[in-house]
Write a protein that holds these residues in place. Structure first.
Motif, PDB file in Angstrom:
ATOM      1  N   SER A   1      39.207  32.248  41.830  1.00  0.00           N
ATOM      2  CA  SER A   1      38.507  31.423  41.361  1.00  0.00           C
ATOM      3  C   SER A   1      37.673  30.793  40.156  1.00  0.00           C
ATOM      4  CB  SER A   1      37.113  32.974  41.524  1.00  0.00           C
ATOM      5  OG  SER A   1      36.675  33.691  41.904  1.00  0.00           O
ATOM      6  N   VAL A   2      38.622  31.003  39.083  1.00  0.00           N
ATOM      7  CA  VAL A   2      38.861  30.558  37.478  1.00  0.00           C
ATOM      8  C   VAL A   2      39.637  28.998  37.900  1.00  0.00           C
ATOM      9  CG1 VAL A   2      39.779  30.067  35.862  1.00  0.00           C
ATOM     10  CG2 VAL A   2      38.591  32.504  36.524  1.00  0.00           C
TER      11      VAL A   2
ATOM     12  N   GLU B   1      49.957  31.911  36.786  1.00  0.00           N
ATOM     13  CA  GLU B   1      49.792  33.606  36.343  1.00  0.00           C
ATOM     14  C   GLU B   1      50.285  34.580  37.621  1.00  0.00           C
ATOM     15  OE1 GLU B   1      46.692  33.892  34.238  1.00  0.00           O
ATOM     16  OE2 GLU B   1      47.840  33.828  32.365  1.00  0.00           O
ATOM     17  N   LEU B   2      49.396  33.080  39.060  1.00  0.00           N
ATOM     18  CA  LEU B   2      49.056  33.618  40.364  1.00  0.00           C
ATOM     19  C   LEU B   2      50.408  33.683  40.572  1.00  0.00           C
ATOM     20  CD1 LEU B   2      47.005  33.868  42.849  1.00  0.00           C
ATOM     21  CD2 LEU B   2      47.320  31.072  43.151  1.00  0.00           C
ATOM     22  N   THR B   3      51.918  32.911  40.461  1.00  0.00           N
ATOM     23  CA  THR B   3      53.041  32.833  41.242  1.00  0.00           C
ATOM     24  C   THR B   3      53.827  34.556  40.615  1.00  0.00           C
ATOM     25  OG1 THR B   3      53.545  30.240  41.082  1.00  0.00           O
ATOM     26  CG2 THR B   3      55.126  31.843  41.301  1.00  0.00           C
ATOM     27  N   SER B   4      53.430  34.420  39.584  1.00  0.00           N
ATOM     28  CA  SER B   4      54.422  35.749  39.194  1.00  0.00           C
ATOM     29  C   SER B   4      53.570  37.123  39.779  1.00  0.00           C
ATOM     30  CB  SER B   4      53.752  35.867  37.266  1.00  0.00           C
ATOM     31  OG  SER B   4      54.255  37.018  36.894  1.00  0.00           O
ATOM     32  N   SER B   5      51.887  37.111  39.843  1.00  0.00           N
ATOM     33  CA  SER B   5      51.097  38.107  40.356  1.00  0.00           C
ATOM     34  C   SER B   5      51.724  37.898  41.839  1.00  0.00           C
ATOM     35  CB  SER B   5      49.905  37.983  40.502  1.00  0.00           C
ATOM     36  OG  SER B   5      48.937  38.074  39.267  1.00  0.00           O
ATOM     37  N   GLN B   6      51.736  36.761  42.702  1.00  0.00           N
ATOM     38  CA  GLN B   6      52.482  36.926  43.798  1.00  0.00           C
ATOM     39  C   GLN B   6      53.917  38.046  43.768  1.00  0.00           C
ATOM     40  OE1 GLN B   6      51.372  33.098  45.305  1.00  0.00           O
ATOM     41  NE2 GLN B   6      49.368  33.646  46.051  1.00  0.00           N
TER      42      GLN B   6
ATOM     43  N   ASN C   1      47.914  46.850  46.133  1.00  0.00           N
ATOM     44  CA  ASN C   1      47.516  45.734  46.645  1.00  0.00           C
ATOM     45  C   ASN C   1      46.224  45.727  46.218  1.00  0.00           C
ATOM     46  OD1 ASN C   1      50.009  45.915  47.931  1.00  0.00           O
ATOM     47  ND2 ASN C   1      49.470  46.772  50.320  1.00  0.00           N
ATOM     48  N   ALA C   2      44.857  46.470  46.258  1.00  0.00           N
ATOM     49  CA  ALA C   2      43.978  46.679  45.560  1.00  0.00           C
ATOM     50  C   ALA C   2      43.875  45.745  44.785  1.00  0.00           C
ATOM     51  CB  ALA C   2      43.428  47.973  45.939  1.00  0.00           C
ATOM     52  N   ILE C   3      44.445  46.282  44.109  1.00  0.00           N
ATOM     53  CA  ILE C   3      44.819  45.584  42.320  1.00  0.00           C
ATOM     54  C   ILE C   3      45.248  43.951  42.016  1.00  0.00           C
ATOM     55  CG2 ILE C   3      45.372  45.896  39.996  1.00  0.00           C
ATOM     56  CD1 ILE C   3      45.590  49.052  40.778  1.00  0.00           C
ATOM     57  N   MET C   4      45.801  44.281  42.581  1.00  0.00           N
ATOM     58  CA  MET C   4      46.704  42.960  43.141  1.00  0.00           C
ATOM     59  C   MET C   4      45.815  41.418  43.098  1.00  0.00           C
ATOM     60  SD  MET C   4      49.847  42.530  41.832  1.00  0.00           S
ATOM     61  CE  MET C   4      49.175  43.558  40.218  1.00  0.00           C
ATOM     62  N   TRP C   5      45.025  41.762  45.026  1.00  0.00           N
ATOM     63  CA  TRP C   5      43.763  41.160  45.183  1.00  0.00           C
ATOM     64  C   TRP C   5      43.161  40.851  44.501  1.00  0.00           C
ATOM     65  CZ3 TRP C   5      45.759  37.527  48.928  1.00  0.00           C
ATOM     66  CH2 TRP C   5      46.544  37.559  49.462  1.00  0.00           C
ATOM     67  N   GLY C   6      43.196  42.081  43.667  1.00  0.00           N
ATOM     68  CA  GLY C   6      41.391  42.207  42.670  1.00  0.00           C
ATOM     69  C   GLY C   6      42.100  40.611  41.511  1.00  0.00           C
ATOM     70  N   ILE C   7      42.975  40.923  40.967  1.00  0.00           N
ATOM     71  CA  ILE C   7      43.554  39.456  40.469  1.00  0.00           C
ATOM     72  C   ILE C   7      43.619  38.151  40.418  1.00  0.00           C
ATOM     73  CG2 ILE C   7      45.493  38.928  38.850  1.00  0.00           C
ATOM     74  CD1 ILE C   7      46.005  42.165  38.555  1.00  0.00           C
ATOM     75  N   ILE C   8      44.133  38.188  41.887  1.00  0.00           N
ATOM     76  CA  ILE C   8      44.862  36.613  42.832  1.00  0.00           C
ATOM     77  C   ILE C   8      42.997  36.583  42.957  1.00  0.00           C
ATOM     78  CG2 ILE C   8      45.272  36.106  45.397  1.00  0.00           C
ATOM     79  CD1 ILE C   8      47.581  38.270  45.239  1.00  0.00           C
TER      80      ILE C   8
END
Length: 202
Positions: free
Chosen positions: A143-144, A107-112, A131-138
């Motif tokens: 953290s998880v 999921e992190l790779t897909s988000s990036q 960018n704010a939304i993406m960085w929040g997801i990342i």
């Protein structure tokens, strides 16, 4: 009169013998309750009579020691089975954690990869909001991932400690089994030699 006296002596002797035997059995039980297996062997040895170079042990003491040894071995086996079950559970938890980590990494790779796109859920948004939304997801995913990685490390450490404990228990069990077998064989030989010697002396 002599017959009555003779019967009285026989009955008294039997009563004294029975009382002495009961007291000896009770003495062994009381002593064994507070001693380890090695201590029980030593106590039985000290309480045994000496005949030339042999030791004449109490049958009740021997039977009680044998029962306690078998109970200890059974307890060690039950502990070992319990540790094996704990290891199996930890392995299952580790597998589940690894699967979750792989999923989060995907999921992190897909988000990036999606960072370069300005479309978010089919809606055109500004680059700053995107960018704010993406960085929040990342950050959330990272953290998880850290939490899961910490759980994975802790589980791995627990598995390692459990394996070490299992190895120690198995080693103690094997040592106890060997010692008990050797001592039991030695006692059996000594008892047989004593019986043979008594037969030959008659």
């Amino acid at each position: 009169m002599k017959r009555i006296l003779s019967r009285y002596v026989i009955v008294s002797t039997l009563m004294v013998f029975t009382t002495s035997l009961f007291a000896q059995n009770q003495s062994f039980e009381n002593a064994f309750d507070t001693l380890s297996i090695d201590g029980q062997f030593e106590h039985l040895y000290r309480r045994s009579n000496t005949f030339e170079e042999y030791k004449v042990i109490s049958i009740s003491g021997y039977n009680l020691l044998k029962k306690n040894s078998q109970d200890s071995i059974l307890q060690y086996k039950q502990d070992a089975d319990s540790h094996l079950q704990e290891i199996a559970t930890l392995k299952s938890n580790l597998t589940s954690s690894n699967t979750e980590i792989e999923k989060l990494q995907a999921e992190l790779t897909s988000s990036q990869q999606a960072k370069d796109s300005m479309s978010f859920i089919g809606i055109e948004v500004s680059k700053g909001a995107y960018n704010a939304i993406m960085w929040g997801i990342i950050i959330c995913l990272a953290s998880v991932s850290v939490v899961l990685f910490s759980l994975f490390n802790r589980g791995h450490r627990v598995v390692k400690e459990t394996k070490n404990r299992l190895a120690e228990v198995q080693e103690d069990l094997e040592t106890l089994r060997k010692n008990a077998l050797v001592r039991e064989q030695k006692l059996a030989r000594e008892l047989m030699d004593f019986k043979l010697k008594n037969k030959s002396s008659r």
